[in-house]
Motif scaffolding. Sequence first.
Motif, PDB file in Angstrom:
ATOM      1  N   ARG A   3      11.173   6.031   1.670  1.00 49.21           N
ATOM      2  CA  ARG A   3       9.946   5.908   0.907  1.00 49.21           C
ATOM      3  C   ARG A   3       9.948   6.928  -0.226  1.00 49.21           C
ATOM      4  O   ARG A   3      10.507   8.014  -0.096  1.00 49.21           O
ATOM      5  CB  ARG A   3       8.712   6.148   1.781  1.00 49.21           C
ATOM      6  N   GLY A   4       9.304   6.567  -1.344  1.00 48.83           N
ATOM      7  CA  GLY A   4       9.282   7.461  -2.497  1.00 48.83           C
ATOM      8  C   GLY A   4       7.886   7.788  -2.961  1.00 48.83           C
ATOM      9  O   GLY A   4       7.700   8.200  -4.110  1.00 48.83           O
ATOM     10  N   LEU A  76      -2.038   3.616  -6.085  1.00 48.39           N
ATOM     11  CA  LEU A  76      -1.800   2.742  -4.922  1.00 48.39           C
ATOM     12  C   LEU A  76      -2.181   3.420  -3.616  1.00 48.39           C
ATOM     13  O   LEU A  76      -2.601   2.748  -2.667  1.00 48.39           O
ATOM     14  CB  LEU A  76      -0.347   2.281  -4.907  1.00 48.39           C
ATOM     15  N   ALA A  77      -2.068   4.746  -3.545  1.00 44.96           N
ATOM     16  CA  ALA A  77      -2.554   5.452  -2.353  1.00 44.96           C
ATOM     17  C   ALA A  77      -4.060   5.285  -2.235  1.00 44.96           C
ATOM     18  O   ALA A  77      -4.588   4.989  -1.150  1.00 44.96           O
ATOM     19  CB  ALA A  77      -2.185   6.937  -2.435  1.00 44.96           C
ATOM     20  N   SER A 253       5.080   2.589  -4.425  1.00 41.77           N
ATOM     21  CA  SER A 253       3.709   2.065  -4.521  1.00 41.77           C
ATOM     22  C   SER A 253       3.253   1.364  -3.252  1.00 41.77           C
ATOM     23  O   SER A 253       2.445   0.454  -3.305  1.00 41.77           O
ATOM     24  CB  SER A 253       3.623   1.090  -5.703  1.00 41.77           C
ATOM     25  N   TYR A 254       3.787   1.795  -2.104  1.00 42.39           N
ATOM     26  CA  TYR A 254       3.336   1.248  -0.825  1.00 42.39           C
ATOM     27  C   TYR A 254       3.476  -0.279  -0.795  1.00 42.39           C
ATOM     28  O   TYR A 254       2.571  -0.997  -0.385  1.00 42.39           O
ATOM     29  CB  TYR A 254       1.883   1.667  -0.552  1.00 42.39           C
ATOM     30  N   ASN A 255       4.653  -0.753  -1.276  1.00 47.38           N
ATOM     31  CA  ASN A 255       4.979  -2.187  -1.243  1.00 47.38           C
ATOM     32  C   ASN A 255       3.980  -3.043  -2.018  1.00 47.38           C
ATOM     33  O   ASN A 255       3.699  -4.191  -1.641  1.00 47.38           O
ATOM     34  CB  ASN A 255       5.068  -2.694   0.207  1.00 47.38           C
ATOM     35  N   SER A 271       2.797  -1.338   5.170  1.00 47.06           N
ATOM     36  CA  SER A 271       4.140  -1.269   5.762  1.00 47.06           C
ATOM     37  C   SER A 271       4.591  -2.612   6.340  1.00 47.06           C
ATOM     38  O   SER A 271       5.786  -2.816   6.598  1.00 47.06           O
ATOM     39  CB  SER A 271       4.173  -0.197   6.862  1.00 47.06           C
ATOM     40  N   GLU A 272       3.650  -3.539   6.543  1.00 49.98           N
ATOM     41  CA  GLU A 272       3.968  -4.830   7.157  1.00 49.98           C
ATOM     42  C   GLU A 272       4.331  -5.906   6.133  1.00 49.98           C
ATOM     43  O   GLU A 272       4.748  -7.002   6.518  1.00 49.98           O
ATOM     44  CB  GLU A 272       2.770  -5.323   7.986  1.00 49.98           C
TER      45      GLU A 272
END
Length: 353
Positions: A3-4, A76-77, A253-255, A271-272
């Motif tokens: 993750r970045g 995005l967070a 960007s959390y997918n 994450s899904e």
Amino acid sequence: MPRGEYYFKPPAFVQRFLERTLNDTRDMEIAWLYWNIVTTMYPALIALFTVLPPSNILGAAYLVVFNVLYLQRFILAMHYSTHRRLFKRGAFPGSELVNRFNIVLVAPVFGIPCNTYWLHHVVMHHVDNNEWNKDLSATEAYQRDNILHWIVYWVRFMVGSWVELPYYALKKRRWDLFAGCAGGMGASLATYWYLHALNPIAAFWTVAMPFLVVSTALMFGNWSQHAFVKPDDPRCNYGLAYTVVNHPDNQRSYNDGFHTLHHVNSQIHWSEFPNKFVEKLGEHAEKDALVFDGIGFFDVGFALFFHRHGFLADRYVNVGQKKRTRDEVIALLKERLKPIKFDKEKEASKKVK
């Protein structure tokens, strides 16, 4: 791939606290990013108003460095920690207030007026779903590969949001949201005037310019994400958004590239998304959803402004739809870029029913 979204983890005692109190420990990367922002950006912000001399160079450096480091990640967070609470209910005294920390205290540092994001994004955008005359950030009435139309769209948001957002809450009789939004906007303006009186140069680079930058980024991002709309079914979540895969932005960007699924169900955990995407390939095919490979949303937006429809067609992924030639894909894309006509008579008949 790792993750970045964050740069460094907090100390062990903070980690232990987060493990006990987070609503979902899969959101640890969101909490770590907030820790990064609070321990680096906030001290720099305070220093600009206190110990450092007024300087356009220092102010510009602050703006550039922290926007490069954090802007995309924070947006995005904030986005995902607004849809799904970050901390458990009652995890500690004041946990409910801390769950609003992202939109009340951190968002203004990035130029987003205090306490407005929930109303705009969760209540308006996801409920009214890109519908013209309802969703402030709706794209469907514009020609979405025309940069002049985007400029009109951007100006409307920059100016109109100050009136349209509180009015939307008022019209819906959501008095709590109206008070929170109007109060947050008033607090943001009052804070700017106070900081401007204190240090006009620092205020310009830490408040005024971030508002300009983030408003532009948000509106370009939303325009790009909702550039393609099915003309025969504009409320279909598979037809008003699209998916981008195999692009580094998803790791920062959390997918967020799986934007179609987010509109289908905004409670799916970030994450899904990859696994859910595979599970729902059949629905993507049935609804003729758009998927692009190897590019991000901003790549799509810039390609449209330069009329590089062929560039996008070359990156279109068929996930089970009917076979199309390159020219047919280009025609499909152009069809979904056309303005959706607002039918006043149809809307009136809906209200009667």
